[in-house]
Design an enzyme around this catalytic site. Structure first.
Site, PDB file in Angstrom:
ATOM      1  N   HIS A  68      40.547  27.599  12.810  1.00  0.00           N
ATOM      2  CA  HIS A  68      41.861  27.622  12.424  1.00  0.00           C
ATOM      3  C   HIS A  68      42.474  29.206  12.061  1.00  0.00           C
ATOM      4  CE1 HIS A  68      44.895  24.873  10.024  1.00  0.00           C
ATOM      5  NE2 HIS A  68      45.390  25.283  11.101  1.00  0.00           N
ATOM      6  N   ASP A  91      46.037  19.690   6.559  1.00  0.00           N
ATOM      7  CA  ASP A  91      44.638  20.294   6.416  1.00  0.00           C
ATOM      8  C   ASP A  91      44.053  19.640   4.972  1.00  0.00           C
ATOM      9  OD1 ASP A  91      42.498  22.068   6.326  1.00  0.00           O
ATOM     10  OD2 ASP A  91      43.792  23.497   7.209  1.00  0.00           O
ATOM     11  N   HIS A  93      42.541  22.048   3.511  1.00  0.00           N
ATOM     12  CA  HIS A  93      42.427  23.433   2.925  1.00  0.00           C
ATOM     13  C   HIS A  93      43.915  23.896   2.992  1.00  0.00           C
ATOM     14  CE1 HIS A  93      38.415  22.548   4.649  1.00  0.00           C
ATOM     15  NE2 HIS A  93      37.987  22.873   3.332  1.00  0.00           N
ATOM     16  N   ASP A  95      44.079  27.455   3.418  1.00  0.00           N
ATOM     17  CA  ASP A  95      44.165  28.505   4.247  1.00  0.00           C
ATOM     18  C   ASP A  95      45.071  29.477   4.002  1.00  0.00           C
ATOM     19  OD1 ASP A  95      41.850  26.867   5.474  1.00  0.00           O
ATOM     20  OD2 ASP A  95      42.995  26.333   7.273  1.00  0.00           O
ATOM     21  N   HIS A 108      39.239  31.835   8.999  1.00  0.00           N
ATOM     22  CA  HIS A 108      39.892  30.824   8.901  1.00  0.00           C
ATOM     23  C   HIS A 108      40.425  30.111   7.778  1.00  0.00           C
ATOM     24  CE1 HIS A 108      35.901  28.271   8.444  1.00  0.00           C
ATOM     25  NE2 HIS A 108      36.224  28.616   7.297  1.00  0.00           N
ATOM     26  N   ASP A 199      44.744  20.528  11.256  1.00  0.00           N
ATOM     27  CA  ASP A 199      43.134  20.789  11.031  1.00  0.00           C
ATOM     28  C   ASP A 199      42.564  19.434  11.062  1.00  0.00           C
ATOM     29  OD1 ASP A 199      40.407  21.036  10.047  1.00  0.00           O
ATOM     30  OD2 ASP A 199      41.274  23.049   9.033  1.00  0.00           O
ATOM     31  N   ASP A 201      40.122  18.323  10.142  1.00  0.00           N
ATOM     32  CA  ASP A 201      39.162  18.220   8.634  1.00  0.00           C
ATOM     33  C   ASP A 201      40.294  17.528   7.644  1.00  0.00           C
ATOM     34  OD1 ASP A 201      40.376  20.175   7.146  1.00  0.00           O
ATOM     35  OD2 ASP A 201      38.993  21.566   7.670  1.00  0.00           O
ATOM     36  N   GLU A 244      39.589  23.041  14.456  1.00  0.00           N
ATOM     37  CA  GLU A 244      38.246  22.861  13.779  1.00  0.00           C
ATOM     38  C   GLU A 244      37.561  21.530  14.367  1.00  0.00           C
ATOM     39  OE1 GLU A 244      36.853  24.991  11.946  1.00  0.00           O
ATOM     40  OE2 GLU A 244      38.653  26.222  11.113  1.00  0.00           O
TER      41      GLU A 244
HETATM   42  N1  ARG Z   1      38.874  27.980   1.301  1.00  0.00           N
HETATM   43  C1  ARG Z   1      37.909  28.090   1.638  1.00  0.00           C
HETATM   44  C2  ARG Z   1      37.998  29.750   2.439  1.00  0.00           C
HETATM   45  O1  ARG Z   1      38.647  30.323   2.170  1.00  0.00           O
HETATM   46  C3  ARG Z   1      37.632  27.349   2.926  1.00  0.00           C
HETATM   47  C4  ARG Z   1      38.522  27.448   4.114  1.00  0.00           C
HETATM   48  C5  ARG Z   1      38.332  26.403   5.207  1.00  0.00           C
HETATM   49  N2  ARG Z   1      39.405  26.601   6.364  1.00  0.00           N
HETATM   50  C6  ARG Z   1      39.115  25.937   7.662  1.00  0.00           C
HETATM   51  N3  ARG Z   1      40.042  26.304   8.511  1.00  0.00           N
HETATM   52  N4  ARG Z   1      37.845  25.520   7.662  1.00  0.00           N
HETATM   53  O2  ARG Z   1      36.839  30.217   2.873  1.00  0.00           O
HETATM   54 MN    MN Z   2      36.503  27.446  11.227  1.00  0.00          MN
HETATM   55 MN    MN Z   3      42.377  24.717   8.172  1.00  0.00          MN
HETATM   56 MN    MN Z   4      40.522  22.551   6.796  1.00  0.00          MN
END
Ligand code: ARG
Ligand code: MN
Ligand code: MN
Ligand code: MN
Length: 286
Positions: A68, A91, A93, A95, A108, A199, A201, A244
């Site tokens: 991401h 998402d 998250h 991010d 990411h 994303d 996820d 992702e």
């Molecule tokens: N908040 C966590 C971090 O800053 C997880 C981020 C997950 N993001 C993703 N694109 N998979 O590391």
């Molecule tokens: Mn990633």
């Molecule tokens: Mn993401």
């Molecule tokens: Mn995510």
């Protein structure tokens, strides 16, 4: 199931611009806790130029990721061609960690922080990041699907008043209301082009397990597809990231195919594929 032949069948004119090639970066030591800044910065600079070119050719642009962190380059390149954008970020998250708040140092988890005007003063200097100019306003962003937000990210979202629908809100309102409100919000003044950053996820890991940071309690397949159908019918989708998707994280062939097929369906939904079938209006029964 591969994407481009299916999109042809759906009636889309697809042009494959190929892969972004990355330069080898040696001695990419962390800066603070930020991992691989030089490689990620330079890869994104190339992606940004590529997206800018695709938008100048007049196409809707699809980025297939990958991590991401690519949203830095894709949104920057998109904004270079279309100066006022809205961003719909689907998402688990947010991010939106800055390099200084990130608990992991993974870029990411940070892409939004580099792009938002209001966070500019909080971003330290990083090698190969100096080309990035903030290009999105906090008021032009909507999050959907959030369920794993770091405390510092929560603070940033609240401080900047960023609109978001957590899974709790998706449960409370239903996905159709969430999408109706999302579009009312982003189109409240002018109809800006949409950058959809999706994303995989965001979906529940029972559907898309082959991803780096799965979180239980996600969107159903149907909710996920509904988002794309709704965005499509606005007519304002200008670029999308599908990110992702990571076959290496699938434990079985089924996990991989389920994840990849979901990603393909989400992209097709963005380009007009309807679940009821796309049937010509002038059909004459023999
Ligand atoms: N908040 C966590 C971090 O800053 C997880 C981020 C997950 N993001 C993703 N694109 N998979 O590391
Ligand atoms: Mn990633
Ligand atoms: Mn993401
Ligand atoms: Mn995510």
């Amino acid at each position: 199931m591969s994407l481009i032949p299916l999109m042809y069948v759906d009636g889309c004119a697809v042009k494959d611009y190929g892969n972004v090639t990355f330069e080898e970066v040696s001695n990419d030591e962390p800066i603070g806790n930020v991992k691989s800044p030089r490689a990620v910065g330079s890869a994104n600079q190339r992606l940004s130029a590529a997206v800018h070119a695709v938008k100048n050719d007049g196409h809707t642009c699809v980025m297939l990721g990958g991590d991401h962190s690519l949203a830095i380059g894709s949104i920057q390149g998109h904004a270079a061609a279309k100066k006022d954008l809205s961003v719909v970020w689907v998402d688990a998250h947010a991010d939106i960690n800055t390099p200084l708040t990130s608990p992991t140092g993974n870029i990411h988890g940070q892409p939004m922080s580099y792009l938002i005007h209001e966070l500019h003063s909080k971003i330290p200097v990083l090698p190969n990041f100096s080309w990035i100019k903030p290009c999105v306003s906090a008021k032009d962003i909507v999050y959907i699907g959030l369920r794993d937000v770091d405390p510092e990210e929560h603070h940033i979202l609240t401080l900047l008043g960023i609109k978001g629908y957590s899974m709790t809100e998706v449960d409370r309102l239903g996905i159709s209301k969430v999408m109706e409100e999302t579009c009312d919000y982003i189109f409240s003044k002018v109809k800006k082009p949409i950058h959809l950053s999706y994303d995989i996820d965001a979906l529940d890991p029972s559907i898309s397990p082959a991803t780096g940071t799965p979180v239980v309690g996600g969107l159903t397949y149907r909710e996920g597809v509904y988002i794309t159908e709704h965005i499509c019918q606005t007519g304002m989708l200008s670029a999308m990231d599908m990110v992702e998707v990571n076959p290496k994280r699938g434990r079985t062939e089924d996990e991989i195919s389920s994840t990849v097929n979901a990603a393909v369906d989400l992209i097709r939904g963005c380009f007009g594929k309807l679940r009821e079938g796309n049937h010509p209006a002038d059909y004459k029964m023999p």
